[in-house]
Design a protein around this motif. Structure first.
Motif, PDB file in Angstrom:
ATOM      1  N   ARG A   1       4.924 -16.476  22.784  1.00  0.00           N
ATOM      2  CA  ARG A   1       3.808 -15.663  22.284  1.00  0.00           C
ATOM      3  C   ARG A   1       3.991 -15.323  20.815  1.00  0.00           C
ATOM      4  O   ARG A   1       3.040 -15.377  20.030  1.00  0.00           O
ATOM      5  CB  ARG A   1       3.678 -14.388  23.112  1.00  0.00           C
ATOM      6  N   ALA A   2       5.215 -14.986  20.416  1.00  0.00           N
ATOM      7  CA  ALA A   2       5.498 -14.654  19.015  1.00  0.00           C
ATOM      8  C   ALA A   2       5.216 -15.846  18.113  1.00  0.00           C
ATOM      9  O   ALA A   2       4.630 -15.703  17.035  1.00  0.00           O
ATOM     10  CB  ALA A   2       6.950 -14.202  18.863  1.00  0.00           C
TER      11      ALA A   2
ATOM     12  N   HIS B   1       3.090 -18.029  18.540  1.00  0.00           N
ATOM     13  CA  HIS B   1       1.641 -18.259  18.502  1.00  0.00           C
ATOM     14  C   HIS B   1       0.891 -17.084  17.873  1.00  0.00           C
ATOM     15  O   HIS B   1      -0.321 -16.966  18.024  1.00  0.00           O
ATOM     16  CB  HIS B   1       1.118 -18.555  19.907  1.00  0.00           C
TER      17      HIS B   1
ATOM     18  N   ASP C   1       1.446 -13.566  18.183  1.00  0.00           N
ATOM     19  CA  ASP C   1       1.346 -12.267  18.849  1.00  0.00           C
ATOM     20  C   ASP C   1       2.325 -11.288  18.199  1.00  0.00           C
ATOM     21  O   ASP C   1       3.548 -11.400  18.373  1.00  0.00           O
ATOM     22  CB  ASP C   1       1.654 -12.447  20.339  1.00  0.00           C
ATOM     23  N   ALA C   2       1.798 -10.341  17.425  1.00  0.00           N
ATOM     24  CA  ALA C   2       2.634  -9.392  16.682  1.00  0.00           C
ATOM     25  C   ALA C   2       3.480  -8.524  17.603  1.00  0.00           C
ATOM     26  O   ALA C   2       4.646  -8.238  17.311  1.00  0.00           O
ATOM     27  CB  ALA C   2       1.772  -8.520  15.777  1.00  0.00           C
ATOM     28  N   GLU C   3       2.910  -8.079  18.709  1.00  0.00           N
ATOM     29  CA  GLU C   3       3.665  -7.242  19.643  1.00  0.00           C
ATOM     30  C   GLU C   3       4.843  -8.018  20.230  1.00  0.00           C
ATOM     31  O   GLU C   3       5.951  -7.492  20.335  1.00  0.00           O
ATOM     32  CB  GLU C   3       2.748  -6.743  20.758  1.00  0.00           C
ATOM     33  N   ALA C   4       4.618  -9.269  20.602  1.00  0.00           N
ATOM     34  CA  ALA C   4       5.694 -10.104  21.137  1.00  0.00           C
ATOM     35  C   ALA C   4       6.762 -10.348  20.076  1.00  0.00           C
ATOM     36  O   ALA C   4       7.957 -10.319  20.378  1.00  0.00           O
ATOM     37  CB  ALA C   4       5.134 -11.433  21.643  1.00  0.00           C
TER      38      ALA C   4
ATOM     39  N   GLY D   1       4.891 -15.957  12.509  1.00  0.00           N
ATOM     40  CA  GLY D   1       3.804 -15.246  13.139  1.00  0.00           C
ATOM     41  C   GLY D   1       3.347 -14.159  12.178  1.00  0.00           C
ATOM     42  O   GLY D   1       3.640 -14.217  10.990  1.00  0.00           O
TER      43      GLY D   1
END
Length: 80
Positions: free
Chosen positions: A25-26, A28, A30-33, A77
């Motif tokens: 996810r990171a 791709h 995703d800041a939270e990931a 990311g």
């Protein structure tokens, strides 16, 4: 609260499957990931036990950062 606990050193490590999903996810965007992956890296470094998938992620991001000369969304990311 100790410095280690303040940096996330007191919580348990996430399962390897969860870490793999967070890394994906990171990568791709995703800041939270990405923040969670960095938290896991911090935890592992504080325990001197950096897990291989996190080591690979960190090395790739650091090499990209050094090659680019500054943080880049392509390297890490949204935030690294």
């Amino acid at each position: 609260m100790s410095d280690e606990a303040g940096l996330g050193g007191s919580r348990a490590s996430l399962d390897e499957a969860i870490v793999a999903g967070l890394i994906s996810r990171a990568e791709h965007g995703d800041a939270e990931a990405a923040r969670e992956v960095l938290s896991e890296i911090t935890n592992d470094l504080l325990r001197n036990q950096l897990r291989p998938p996190l080591r690979k992620y960190l090395i790739e991001k650091l090499v990209c950062f050094l090659d680019q000369g500054m943080p880049s969304a392509r390297c890490s990311g949204p935030e690294f």
